[in-house]
Write a protein that holds these residues in place. Structure first.
Motif, mmCIF file in Angstrom:
data_model
loop_
_atom_site.group_PDB
_atom_site.id
_atom_site.type_symbol
_atom_site.label_atom_id
_atom_site.label_comp_id
_atom_site.label_asym_id
_atom_site.label_seq_id
_atom_site.Cartn_x
_atom_site.Cartn_y
_atom_site.Cartn_z
ATOM 1 N N PHE A 1 0.853 -1.109 0.070
ATOM 2 C CA PHE A 1 0.050 -0.109 -0.122
ATOM 3 C C PHE A 1 0.799 1.114 -0.115
ATOM 4 O O PHE A 1 1.888 1.539 1.015
ATOM 5 N N TYR A 2 0.833 1.946 -1.025
ATOM 6 C CA TYR A 2 1.666 3.259 -1.366
ATOM 7 C C TYR A 2 0.886 4.648 -1.307
ATOM 8 O O TYR A 2 -0.427 4.323 -1.605
ATOM 9 N N ALA A 3 1.589 5.605 -0.662
ATOM 10 C CA ALA A 3 0.695 6.945 -0.621
ATOM 11 C C ALA A 3 1.832 7.867 -0.948
ATOM 12 O O ALA A 3 2.671 7.894 -0.768
ATOM 13 N N GLY A 4 1.018 8.963 -1.865
ATOM 14 C CA GLY A 4 2.055 9.862 -2.307
ATOM 15 C C GLY A 4 1.443 11.211 -2.136
ATOM 16 O O GLY A 4 0.144 11.602 -1.695
ATOM 17 N N GLY A 5 2.460 12.372 -1.887
ATOM 18 C CA GLY A 5 1.874 13.581 -1.594
ATOM 19 C C GLY A 5 2.987 14.445 -1.484
ATOM 20 O O GLY A 5 3.932 14.426 -2.165
ATOM 21 N N ALA A 6 2.850 15.659 -0.783
ATOM 22 C CA ALA A 6 3.744 16.817 -0.536
ATOM 23 C C ALA A 6 4.599 16.600 0.801
ATOM 24 O O ALA A 6 5.255 17.424 1.267
ATOM 25 N N PHE A 7 4.500 15.634 1.544
ATOM 26 C CA PHE A 7 4.736 15.319 2.889
ATOM 27 C C PHE A 7 6.554 15.211 2.759
ATOM 28 O O PHE A 7 7.058 14.610 1.790
ATOM 29 N N GLY A 8 6.904 15.489 3.954
ATOM 30 C CA GLY A 8 8.697 15.354 4.023
ATOM 31 C C GLY A 8 8.794 14.469 5.117
ATOM 32 O O GLY A 8 9.619 13.479 5.036
ATOM 33 N N SER A 9 8.103 14.428 6.163
ATOM 34 C CA SER A 9 8.469 13.662 7.329
ATOM 35 C C SER A 9 7.144 13.270 8.255
ATOM 36 O O SER A 9 5.922 14.328 8.031
ATOM 37 N N TYR A 10 6.880 12.363 9.046
ATOM 38 C CA TYR A 10 5.954 12.147 10.272
ATOM 39 C C TYR A 10 6.474 11.579 11.264
ATOM 40 O O TYR A 10 7.614 11.123 11.425
ATOM 41 N N LEU A 11 5.710 11.694 12.403
ATOM 42 C CA LEU A 11 6.014 11.351 13.709
ATOM 43 C C LEU A 11 5.591 9.764 13.640
ATOM 44 O O LEU A 11 4.505 9.121 13.838
ATOM 45 N N GLY A 12 6.768 8.836 13.622
ATOM 46 C CA GLY A 12 6.771 7.584 13.608
ATOM 47 C C GLY A 12 7.046 6.810 14.995
ATOM 48 O O GLY A 12 6.457 7.460 15.888
ATOM 49 N N PRO A 13 7.381 5.574 14.912
ATOM 50 C CA PRO A 13 7.524 4.738 16.113
ATOM 51 C C PRO A 13 8.464 5.526 17.108
ATOM 52 O O PRO A 13 9.491 5.873 16.817
ATOM 53 N N GLY A 14 7.967 5.257 18.503
ATOM 54 C CA GLY A 14 8.793 5.885 19.658
ATOM 55 C C GLY A 14 8.962 7.294 19.507
ATOM 56 O O GLY A 14 9.754 8.016 20.178
ATOM 57 N N GLY A 15 7.907 8.024 18.691
ATOM 58 C CA GLY A 15 8.128 9.433 18.603
ATOM 59 C C GLY A 15 8.963 10.103 17.833
ATOM 60 O O GLY A 15 9.346 11.285 17.887
ATOM 61 N N GLN A 16 9.825 9.104 16.971
ATOM 62 C CA GLN A 16 10.763 9.680 15.976
ATOM 63 C C GLN A 16 10.215 10.152 14.752
ATOM 64 O O GLN A 16 9.299 9.455 14.320
ATOM 65 N N PHE A 17 10.809 11.096 14.316
ATOM 66 C CA PHE A 17 10.237 11.666 13.069
ATOM 67 C C PHE A 17 11.089 10.955 11.741
ATOM 68 O O PHE A 17 12.071 10.520 11.947
ATOM 69 N N VAL A 18 10.043 10.398 10.682
ATOM 70 C CA VAL A 18 10.493 9.617 9.767
ATOM 71 C C VAL A 18 10.524 10.380 8.711
ATOM 72 O O VAL A 18 9.623 10.888 8.210
ATOM 73 N N GLN A 19 11.678 10.575 7.598
ATOM 74 C CA GLN A 19 11.559 11.116 6.478
ATOM 75 C C GLN A 19 11.092 10.201 5.349
ATOM 76 O O GLN A 19 11.728 9.268 5.133
#
Length: 377
Positions: free
Chosen positions: A279-297
């Protein structure tokens, strides 16, 4: 989109980035269109290289240094093409925008020799198209009339005239897809479909409009179904976090009873499912808050692993914010990516690239006869 074997070829392009019609990277859709249309005229298994190029009169004309682009398809007289759609009979439709005050159509049909307008025109843009269960063409976009008659943002062609579908919707339609149940699923900026309260997402059948749950709290720009037939939508959905701040999520799933969000990814403009369930998603995003509160690029494109959104090959990059506007999955399960970017995975690719699970590539080689395959959502 995924490739499936059928007697005809169908291409459904997604229209987003409405504020800049010519900015939408149609290289992917047009390259597939040229290859497929040439094969319909003279079937061949000769490989065709897909490449980003400039557009003249909004369709691909002959490029002097690459004779594999075909000039026979001329052009359509509007201000930008947003969507291409193969009909069940194998013919091709194109939709787009027209200049203000123009009498030209926003929808054209390729008759095998030239582009013919479908009806007398719209007073706005057509951004998405689909065929209903009866094989009739339905278009969505940002318009108030078609053929001089009221048609609020969604219209159906009966072979002779355009007419409003079910009383229309009250704001722009950004996404339109026929589901596995034969119903039309419509997404966009609206709050009502006909007289039905249906915030941003609605379902149309022969009996009329129905809401899908309580709707969604923000625009819908992409609609896709997984192999189980589960509805997924992409867009920008407002929510309040535990600290009381308003933020947005970009992907939601309907399980037949309730909506739920898929991770914490930012607003999305395109969705695609791989042949093995990816499952893929595309957009204009750069990073999001991932596991353990770490930002994922993730840089414009991400893959859902069932728990988190993960980067895909380093994503795409640009001197300004990169944006992935269209995704398609090829028969070999490679992912085709198009949008506004200058590189992918650290390599120079302008606006279109392919990801094979190992490394991005600039060109895709197509060796199948398109008469024996289709591109469909």
């Amino acid at each position: 989109m995924a490739l499936r074997s059928t007697p005809h070829t169908r291409l459904f392009g997604r229209a987003v980035g409405l504020s800049s019609p010519m900015g939408f990277a149609l290289s992917l859709a047009l390259a597939l269109f040229i290859h497929s249309a040439v094969a319909h005229a003279a079937p061949t298994s000769k490989p065709v290289r897909m490449a980003s190029t400039s557009l003249s009169r909004n369709t691909a004309n002959l490029v002097s240094d690459d004779a594999r682009w075909d000039s026979r398809f001329g052009g359509v007289e509007n201000s930008g093409v947003f969507v291409l759609l193969w009909a069940p009979d194998g013919s091709l439709y194109a939709g787009g925008v027209v200049a203000p005050g123009s009498s030209r159509s926003a929808v054209y049909h390729w008759d095998g020799a030239s582009w013919q307008p479908v009806g007398f025109g719209f007073d706005g843009g057509v951004y998405c198209m689909a065929f209903d269960a009866q094989g009739r063409l339905v278009v969505g976009g940002d318009f108030a009339s078609a053929d001089g008659s009221l048609a609020r943002n969604i219209a159906r062609w009966d072979g002779s005239h355009w007419s409003e579908l079910g009383g229309g919707v009250d704001a722009t339609v950004r996404a339109l897809t026929r589901g596995p149940d034969g119903a039309l699923y419509v997404g966009g900026d609206f709050s009502h479909a006909g007289n039905v309260v249906a915030p941003h997402i609605a379902r149309w059948t022969a009996t009329g409009w129905t809401a899908i749950g309580s709707g969604l709290p923000g625009f819908v720009s992409a609609i896709a179904f997984d192999y189980r037939g589960t509805l997924h939508v992409g867009g920008g959905f407002a929510y309040t976090d535990p600290q009381g701040f308003t933020s947005f999520r970009g992907v939601a799933r309907w399980d037949g009873a309730t909506w739920s969000y898929v991770g914490l990814i930012a607003p999305t403009t395109s969705l695609a499912f791989g042949r093995l369930g990816e499952f893929y998603a595309g957009g204009a995003f750069g990073s999001y808050l991932g596991p353990g509160g770490q930002f994922v690029q993730i840089n414009g494109i991400a893959r859902w692993d069932g728990t988190n959104w993960l980067p895909v090959g380093g994503g795409v990059e640009a001197s300004v914010t990169p944006r992935v506007r269209a995704l398609a999955v090829a028969q070999d399960n490679s992912l085709l990516v198009a949008g506004s970017f200058e590189s992918a995975g650290g390599q120079s690719f302008r606006n279109i690239a392919s990801w094979n699970g190992t490394a991005p590539a600039a060109y895709i080689i197509v060796t199948l006869n398109p008469l024996n395959m289709s591109l469909s959502e």
